[in-house]
Design a protein around this motif. Structure first.
Motif, PDB file in Angstrom:
ATOM      1  N   GLY A 136     109.122  -6.810  84.796  1.00 55.85           N
ATOM      2  CA  GLY A 136     109.533  -5.784  85.758  1.00 55.85           C
ATOM      3  C   GLY A 136     108.478  -4.734  86.054  1.00 55.85           C
ATOM      4  O   GLY A 136     108.733  -3.780  86.780  1.00 55.85           O
ATOM      5  N   ARG A 137     107.272  -4.891  85.511  1.00 56.90           N
ATOM      6  CA  ARG A 137     106.188  -3.925  85.756  1.00 56.90           C
ATOM      7  C   ARG A 137     105.117  -4.570  86.621  1.00 56.90           C
ATOM      8  O   ARG A 137     104.768  -5.731  86.439  1.00 56.90           O
ATOM      9  CB  ARG A 137     105.529  -3.486  84.437  1.00 56.90           C
ATOM     10  CG  ARG A 137     106.426  -2.673  83.584  1.00 56.90           C
ATOM     11  CD  ARG A 137     106.474  -1.299  84.114  1.00 56.90           C
ATOM     12  NE  ARG A 137     106.966  -0.401  83.099  1.00 56.90           N
ATOM     13  CZ  ARG A 137     107.254   0.841  83.341  1.00 56.90           C
ATOM     14  NH1 ARG A 137     107.067   1.326  84.533  1.00 56.90           N
ATOM     15  NH2 ARG A 137     107.724   1.616  82.413  1.00 56.90           N
ATOM     16  N   ARG A 176     100.463  -6.911  91.577  1.00 55.59           N
ATOM     17  CA  ARG A 176     100.268  -7.978  90.603  1.00 55.59           C
ATOM     18  C   ARG A 176     101.192  -7.700  89.427  1.00 55.59           C
ATOM     19  O   ARG A 176     101.288  -6.574  88.940  1.00 55.59           O
ATOM     20  CB  ARG A 176      98.805  -7.976  90.140  1.00 55.59           C
ATOM     21  CG  ARG A 176      98.469  -9.011  89.097  1.00 55.59           C
ATOM     22  CD  ARG A 176      96.974  -9.003  88.760  1.00 55.59           C
ATOM     23  NE  ARG A 176      96.404  -7.676  88.615  1.00 55.59           N
ATOM     24  CZ  ARG A 176      96.334  -7.009  87.461  1.00 55.59           C
ATOM     25  NH1 ARG A 176      96.779  -7.537  86.358  1.00 55.59           N
ATOM     26  NH2 ARG A 176      95.803  -5.810  87.402  1.00 55.59           N
ATOM     27  N   SER A 177     101.880  -8.738  88.961  1.00 59.13           N
ATOM     28  CA  SER A 177     102.764  -8.535  87.808  1.00 59.13           C
ATOM     29  C   SER A 177     101.929  -8.340  86.544  1.00 59.13           C
ATOM     30  O   SER A 177     100.817  -8.835  86.438  1.00 59.13           O
ATOM     31  CB  SER A 177     103.728  -9.715  87.649  1.00 59.13           C
ATOM     32  OG  SER A 177     103.014 -10.892  87.381  1.00 59.13           O
ATOM     33  N   GLY A 199     117.661 -11.905  84.607  1.00 56.54           N
ATOM     34  CA  GLY A 199     116.714 -10.806  84.469  1.00 56.54           C
ATOM     35  C   GLY A 199     117.341  -9.629  83.767  1.00 56.54           C
ATOM     36  O   GLY A 199     118.314  -9.768  83.025  1.00 56.54           O
ATOM     37  N   LYS A 200     116.784  -8.467  84.031  1.00 60.25           N
ATOM     38  CA  LYS A 200     117.244  -7.250  83.368  1.00 60.25           C
ATOM     39  C   LYS A 200     118.706  -6.952  83.698  1.00 60.25           C
ATOM     40  O   LYS A 200     119.462  -6.488  82.858  1.00 60.25           O
ATOM     41  CB  LYS A 200     116.355  -6.086  83.812  1.00 60.25           C
ATOM     42  CG  LYS A 200     116.328  -4.935  82.871  1.00 60.25           C
ATOM     43  CD  LYS A 200     115.266  -3.937  83.291  1.00 60.25           C
ATOM     44  CE  LYS A 200     115.007  -2.972  82.169  1.00 60.25           C
ATOM     45  NZ  LYS A 200     113.961  -2.025  82.510  1.00 60.25           N
ATOM     46  N   VAL A 201     119.108  -7.211  84.931  1.00 62.40           N
ATOM     47  CA  VAL A 201     120.487  -6.991  85.354  1.00 62.40           C
ATOM     48  C   VAL A 201     121.014  -8.324  85.902  1.00 62.40           C
ATOM     49  O   VAL A 201     120.988  -8.560  87.115  1.00 62.40           O
ATOM     50  CB  VAL A 201     120.573  -5.895  86.443  1.00 62.40           C
ATOM     51  CG1 VAL A 201     122.014  -5.635  86.836  1.00 62.40           C
ATOM     52  CG2 VAL A 201     119.897  -4.617  85.992  1.00 62.40           C
ATOM     53  N   PRO A 202     121.486  -9.233  85.025  1.00 61.20           N
ATOM     54  CA  PRO A 202     121.979 -10.514  85.534  1.00 61.20           C
ATOM     55  C   PRO A 202     123.225 -10.315  86.398  1.00 61.20           C
ATOM     56  O   PRO A 202     124.047  -9.458  86.122  1.00 61.20           O
ATOM     57  CB  PRO A 202     122.294 -11.312  84.274  1.00 61.20           C
ATOM     58  CG  PRO A 202     122.313 -10.343  83.162  1.00 61.20           C
ATOM     59  CD  PRO A 202     121.605  -9.102  83.591  1.00 61.20           C
TER      60      PRO A 202
END
Length: 150
Positions: A144-145, A138-139, A87-90
């Motif tokens: 990530g939003r 709900r995605s 993801g954004k921060v693996p």
């Protein structure tokens, strides 16, 4: 109300008490679930004030980069496994053995109390939604939003 009195008789935060009580009647049972979990284990995990996960390399907490309860429930029973989070921060994370043991101990104690009033296992998402309905989201198409239910 009768439901409120039943919640106050449990050794849990009121939200978790509500979750445990409705698990037997309104939440899908484990056979119908994609993510079946022990009600007592989830209550114990959510009652713990510290995260059971830590970064395998480097310092710092795992959250808020990863708030996945499924991962934490899995780590609770596979405490010697390293989990890779993309993801954004693996990162790579592993369970803190002492904290996992603490959660398992509390879960065993809760199981004795909850056996009389709640289901033994239920769907993870439905349980969490019962305890925290205002946090159901709900995605969106943006990674990530999320859009909150209300």
């Amino acid at each position: 109300t009768e439901h409120g009195r039943a919640i106050s008789a449990l050794p849990l935060h009121p939200r978790l008490g509500h979750m445990a009580l409705v698990s037997a009647s309104t939440i899908p049972c484990a056979a119908d679930s994609h993510d079946p979990v022990s009600v007592s284990s989830l209550c114990a995990l959510l009652e713990l004030e510290q995260d059971i996960l830590r970064r395998s390399k480097g310092n710092g907490p795992v959250g808020p980069a990863c708030a996945d309860l499924r991962l934490r429930m899995r780590a609770l029973h596979e405490s010697d496994t390293v989990f890779r989070i993309s993801g954004k921060v693996p990162m790579e994370v592993s369970a803190v053995g002492k904290r996992c043991a603490q959660v398992r101990q509390v879960a065993r104690q809760l199981q004795q109390v909850l056996r009389k009033v709640s289901g033994q296992t239920a769907d993870l998402g439905a349980l969490v939604a019962a305890a925290f309905p205002e946090r159901v989201a709900r995605s969106t198409s943006t990674l990530g939003r999320y859009v909150l239910r209300d």
